[in-house]
Design a protein around this motif. Structure first.
Motif, PDB file in Angstrom:
ATOM      1  N   VAL A 244      -7.294   3.005   3.881  1.00  0.00           N
ATOM      2  CA  VAL A 244      -5.890   3.125   3.473  1.00  0.00           C
ATOM      3  C   VAL A 244      -5.748   2.979   1.969  1.00  0.00           C
ATOM      4  N   ALA A 245      -6.487   2.015   1.374  1.00  0.00           N
ATOM      5  CA  ALA A 245      -6.405   1.827  -0.074  1.00  0.00           C
ATOM      6  C   ALA A 245      -6.973   3.024  -0.828  1.00  0.00           C
ATOM      7  N   ARG A 246      -7.995   3.657  -0.259  1.00  0.00           N
ATOM      8  CA  ARG A 246      -8.603   4.803  -0.937  1.00  0.00           C
ATOM      9  C   ARG A 246      -7.676   6.017  -0.916  1.00  0.00           C
ATOM     10  N   THR A 247      -7.005   6.240   0.203  1.00  0.00           N
ATOM     11  CA  THR A 247      -6.142   7.418   0.318  1.00  0.00           C
ATOM     12  C   THR A 247      -4.719   7.172  -0.158  1.00  0.00           C
ATOM     13  N   SER A 248      -4.461   6.038  -0.796  1.00  0.00           N
ATOM     14  CA  SER A 248      -3.108   5.746  -1.269  1.00  0.00           C
ATOM     15  C   SER A 248      -2.845   6.282  -2.667  1.00  0.00           C
TER      16      SER A 248
END
Length: 368
Positions: A223-227
């Motif tokens: 989630v943090a990478r694709t945010s």
């Protein structure tokens, strides 16, 4: 004749008018039982079947309902009355008859987290007065809401704290803090409602616990990478980091305008496949499948013929017998040989062959 007819018409008209305007006094053999709180009247008088048959059914029931309603209204106006805005109203007493509920009674509300904490700690709720003394205005003001006491939103000057940035807007900071408090209270209220109704809340990231599960950590990293704005396309990967799973594929749609030849071709091909009676046959795939089946059957047949040990199709295996001098056999690989002195085969000075395996000779050749 004319006079008689006129008198008859007048009498008939008076009778019809009397029928329309019946008297408010109704005579009954047995008095009705009233429950004015529920606007209920109970008639226990017996209905004569003869009267019911002689009159029309609807007229009889309408007349009976009219008389009972008139008695109920008469009983209502016996109650104390008062005038409210040019209207006379009657104060009804408490109901006597217990009527069943249409729906089940509501369940008690589930306590909030604060109520549970207060009950655990023994905190008693104290009722506060709505008015408090305001030293600035020298008057009693409301504790909350409009024109409340100690309202700091009306100040035109705010002192900047020593530790704060002198260029920071204190008014905007105060407004943002108030919005954040309101949002937090609303969020807590919704959480209490969801907890009372046993609704599963969506995840808010990693929940603090002693040991984080591997799946939660992987989900949080994904989630943090694709945010980011590029959906994590240009993010550097950590060493030995596995590619994300179940990321999904971006759907591609055909243009709404332009050349529709490709779409037409696809639709026609789909209709052709749906309308054809014989299924489409891939010759190359069918031939390859048949060859694989034949090779498998041949390998199984050779395996059964040559024995359970060894590779399928070969005649190799451990020979019968044991280590010894002379004779056929011995322990060895091959069809006609093994380790032994003398006899046929074997690793030795005499005999034919040597240590053979699958038709190949190894070692010193014997005498021919």
């Amino acid at each position: 004749m004319a006079a008689c007819s006129v008198e008859a018409l007048l009498a008939k008209a008076e009778q019809e008018e009397a029928e329309k305007l019946k008297s408010i006094s109704v005579q009954k053999e047995l008095e009705l039982e009233f429950d004015i709180g529920n606007l209920l009247a109970i008639d226990k008088n017996r209905i004569e079947s003869r009267d019911f048959r002689e009159q029309k059914k609807e007229d009889f029931l309408r007349s009976l309902a009219r008389d009972n309603t008139q008695l109920l209204i008469n009983e209502i106006w016996k109650q104390p009355t008062e005038r409210v805005e040019e209207a006379i109203v009657t104060k009804l007493p408490d109901p006597v008859t217990a009527l069943p509920r249409e729906k089940p009674p509501p369940k008690p509300r589930a306590p909030t987290k604060w109520e549970e904490f207060a009950k655990l700690k023994g905190i008693q709720k104290k009722k506060k007065t709505n008015l408090v003394w305001d030293e600035t205005a020298k008057d009693w003001r409301r504790r909350w809401g409009y024109q409340r006491a100690k309202d700091n939103t009306k100040e035109w000057l705010i002192e900047v704290p020593v530790t704060a940035d002198p260029n920071e807007d204190q008014f905007a900071k105060r407004t943002a803090a108030k919005k954040e408090r309101v949002a937090k209270n609303e969020f807590n209220r919704l959480k209490n409602i969801a907890r009372a109704q046993k609704v599963k809340l969506p995840g808010e990231g990693l929940v603090p616990r002693a040991q984080q599960p591997k799946e939660d950590l992987a989900r949080a990293v994904s989630v943090a990478r694709t945010s980011t704005a590029s959906m994590g396309r240009f993010q550097d990967r950590l060493p030995k980091e596995k590619p994300p799973r179940n990321t999904g594929k971006k759907r591609k749609f055909e243009p709404n305008i332009g050349d529709f030849s490709s779409e037409k071709k696809k639709q026609l091909e789909m209709l052709r496949l749906m309308g054809s009676k014989t299924p489409k046959l891939d010759i190359n795939k069918a031939v390859a499948k048949q060859i694989r089946e034949e090779n498998r059957e041949e390998a199984v047949a050779k395996y059964k013929k040559g024995g359970k040990k060894g590779r399928p199709g070969s005649m190799s295996g451990k020979g019968k017998g044991g280590k010894g001098k002379g004779g056929q056999g011995g322990k060895g690989k091959g069809s006609m040989g093994g380790k032994g002195k003398g006899g046929q085969g074997g690793k030795g000075r005499g005999g034919q062959g040597g240590k053979a395996g699958g038709g190949k000779r190894r070692g010193k050749p014997g005498q021919q």
